[in-house]
Write a protein that holds these residues in place. Structure first.
Motif, PDB file in Angstrom:
ATOM      1  N   GLN A  14       0.847  -1.187   0.000  1.00  0.00           N
ATOM      2  CA  GLN A  14       0.000   0.000   0.000  1.00  0.00           C
ATOM      3  C   GLN A  14       0.883   1.237   0.000  1.00  0.00           C
ATOM      4  O   GLN A  14       1.740   1.408   0.863  1.00  0.00           O
ATOM      5  N   LYS A  20      -6.505   8.860  -2.064  1.00  0.00           N
ATOM      6  CA  LYS A  20      -6.674   7.631  -2.831  1.00  0.00           C
ATOM      7  C   LYS A  20      -6.134   7.755  -4.262  1.00  0.00           C
ATOM      8  O   LYS A  20      -5.753   8.834  -4.701  1.00  0.00           O
ATOM      9  N   THR A  27      -6.673   8.527   2.868  1.00  0.00           N
ATOM     10  CA  THR A  27      -6.384   7.088   2.965  1.00  0.00           C
ATOM     11  C   THR A  27      -6.276   6.630   4.411  1.00  0.00           C
ATOM     12  O   THR A  27      -5.856   5.514   4.670  1.00  0.00           O
ATOM     13  N   CYS A  41     -14.976   6.860  -5.604  1.00  0.00           N
ATOM     14  CA  CYS A  41     -14.620   5.555  -5.025  1.00  0.00           C
ATOM     15  C   CYS A  41     -15.854   4.738  -4.652  1.00  0.00           C
ATOM     16  O   CYS A  41     -15.749   3.550  -4.360  1.00  0.00           O
ATOM     17  N   GLU A 125      -6.019  -0.128  -7.690  1.00  0.00           N
ATOM     18  CA  GLU A 125      -6.750   0.356  -6.523  1.00  0.00           C
ATOM     19  C   GLU A 125      -7.154  -0.827  -5.654  1.00  0.00           C
ATOM     20  O   GLU A 125      -7.398  -1.921  -6.158  1.00  0.00           O
ATOM     21  N   ASP A 126      -7.233  -0.583  -4.351  1.00  0.00           N
ATOM     22  CA  ASP A 126      -7.669  -1.625  -3.424  1.00  0.00           C
ATOM     23  C   ASP A 126      -9.195  -1.691  -3.436  1.00  0.00           C
ATOM     24  O   ASP A 126      -9.861  -0.745  -3.854  1.00  0.00           O
ATOM     25  N   ARG A 145     -11.639   1.794   2.445  1.00  0.00           N
ATOM     26  CA  ARG A 145     -10.387   1.343   1.840  1.00  0.00           C
ATOM     27  C   ARG A 145     -10.453   1.349   0.310  1.00  0.00           C
ATOM     28  O   ARG A 145      -9.410   1.348  -0.356  1.00  0.00           O
ATOM     29  N   THR A 148      -7.754   2.838  -2.424  1.00  0.00           N
ATOM     30  CA  THR A 148      -6.420   3.088  -1.864  1.00  0.00           C
ATOM     31  C   THR A 148      -5.364   2.579  -2.842  1.00  0.00           C
ATOM     32  O   THR A 148      -5.532   1.506  -3.418  1.00  0.00           O
ATOM     33  N   SER A 190      -0.754  -3.359   5.029  1.00  0.00           N
ATOM     34  CA  SER A 190      -0.111  -2.487   4.045  1.00  0.00           C
ATOM     35  C   SER A 190       1.006  -3.201   3.290  1.00  0.00           C
ATOM     36  O   SER A 190       1.567  -2.656   2.362  1.00  0.00           O
TER      37      SER A 190
END
Ligand SMILES: [Zn+2]
Length: 476
Positions: A14, A20, A27, A41, A125-126, A145, A148, A190
């Protein structure tokens, strides 16, 4: 039949950006669910992603440190799949044109160095998080999240034991922390790793069928899960069975892996270039600018510590194991320019306290100038080395200055001949037998007598002086 394991590793790191990857939501974690979100998001219709330049910068710096090919243009693609924590129904990732091309990372396993080839690293992206709280009705989705920035770093299948994987993961994490692009915290997710492993008969070229391992959030688990999986596959092959290509989860409590899903192929995701995002072309001048911002990396720092400070390879490796500890050491040497002594204290007394209290060197209650102050007191003969060692834990827990503590405890080293002679006379009077032995030629007794004087002075007597004065009284 013996089998050779072939292992590749994917790491999701991460990136430490403020916002983000495609929107300006923060974040930060640990906040109430769904408070760090916006139309982008949340994947609301009509919203448009805007690429975070800082994330690109961090990816480039990582790529340069991993000796990756950075000259190519790169592009974002949509990876389509359905899952409740993925509001758009696709994840924005990179597919055929990743930001970092082939590179390598040098690792050291039991004193032998080895180059692990990096296949690629790409930005993505997460997803959000599904929350299945016990007792709660139904499941919930937290999208804080979601979006992120992650950098996924993929190796070639160059690793052949769990020790090599362990060394690779630790070296990579150190590197990312040194670069300030990732905090490396595995528990908070992370730095996540997904090793894949296959076995092949020793000497065979063709690769076996690989199994991917998920749900690994510690170095220990990575090792355990790999060992388990290698044994499981070897057993299947020895019995003439076939290993199935699949993704397996590591169950920490049971100490075994279990099937999560059969492996998808890339075409299952129907990748295509994201029409909302322009391809990214990196300006060579900008790449060069970023190259200048790369700090000294762990392996070159280790070499410099050995050369410049005349430290052993072993000590230098301990010191450069974390950036914080290496910085602490160098800062202390500035105040007290005796590297070997400082190294002994930092890798000994300090590290012991840090490990016991679970503190990082950056947050040490004894800062480098305080430690230097204590070493100065030893150097000037104000306190003995023994006393200084005994004082350290208290210095660490109370936050007092070394001078305050030494004064308060009355531990200033006694070098005054008059004071010492009084103690010596007493000790000699109490140990007549030993005095006779010494005078009769048994010189080894001297050590015993020095010890008695030190004891009588509660460790504050200057041992060098005691030695000298004792010899003098015994022979006169
Ligand atoms: Zn947002």
């Amino acid at each position: 039949m013996t089998y050779e394991p072939v292992i590749g590793v994917e790491v999701h790191a991460q990136l430490q950006t403020q916002t983000k990857l495609f929107c300006s939501c923060p974040t930060s974690f640990g906040l109430p669910p769904n408070t760090q979100v916006c139309p982008v998001c949340l994947g609301l219709p009509g919203s448009l992603p805007v690429l975070n330049q800082r994330a690109v910068e961090m990816a480039v710096r990582t790529g340069l440190a991993l000796h990756c090919d950075m000259t190519r243009a790169n592009q974002f693609s949509r990876k389509n799949y359905f899952y409740p924590d993925l509001p758009k129904g696709y994840q924005i990732s990179q597919y055929d044109l990743p930001i970092c091309g082939p590179g390598w990372l040098e690792i050291s396993v039991k004193g032998k160095s080895k180059r692990v080839r990096i296949m690629r690293a790409h930005l993505e992206e997460d997803a959000g998080k599904n929350v299945h709280d016990e007792g709660a009705e139904g499941s919930h989705v937290d999208l804080n999240r979601a979006g992120t920035p992650l950098l996924e770093i993929v190796t070639e299948p160059d690793l052949h034991s769990s020790d090599e994987v362990d060394a690779y993961l630790k070296t990579l994490r150190d590197l990312l922390v040194y670069l300030d692009v990732c905090d490396g915290n595995m528990e908070q997710g992370s730095f996540r790793c997904e090793p894949n492993v296959s076995l092949r008969p020793q000497g065979q070229e063709t690769l076996g069928t690989k199994v991917e391992l998920k749900n690994i959030n510690s170095f220990r688990f990575a090792k355990d899960a790999l060992e388990y999986e290698m044994n499981r596959q070897a057993e299947i092959l020895r019995e003439g069975g076939v290993v199935v290509q699949e993704t397996r989860l590591w169950d920490v409590n049971k100490g075994q892996t279990a099937v999560m899903r059969s492996k998808e192929a890339a075409h299952d995701y129907r990748y295509f270039p994201d029409p909302d995002l322009l391809p990214v072309t990196l300006d060579p001048e900008w790449i060069e600018e970023l190259r200048q911002t790369i700090p000294e990396l762990p392996c070159s720092r280790l070499r410099r510590f050995v050369q410049d400070y005349q430290l052993s390879e072993y000590d230098a490796a301990i010191l450069t194991d974390s950036k914080g500890l290496a910085d602490y050491f160098e800062s202390c040497v500035k105040f007290f320019p005796h590297p070997k002594t400082v190294s002994n204290w930092v890798t000994g007394e300090l590290l012991r306290e840090l490990n016991t209290s679970g503190t990082s060197a950056e947050d040490s209650p004894v800062c480098p100038d305080r430690l230097a102050e204590l070493l100065q007191l030893v150097d000037s003969g104000t306190v003995s080395l023994k006393v200084a060692r005994e004082l350290f834990p208290e210095l660490y827990s109370t936050g007092m200055t070394p001078e305050q503590l030494v004064k308060e405890k009355g531990l200033i080293q006694v070098s005054d001949e008059g004071q010492l002679t009084v103690i010596i006379k007493e000790v000699l009077a109490q140990h007549q037998a030993q005095v006779e032995q010494y005078r009769g030629g048994k010189e080894a007794v001297l050590g015993f007598l020095v010890g008695q004087v030190m004891k009588a002075s509660k460790g504050t007597a200057n041992p060098g002086k005691v030695n000298e004065l004792l010899k003098h009284s015994l022979t006169s």
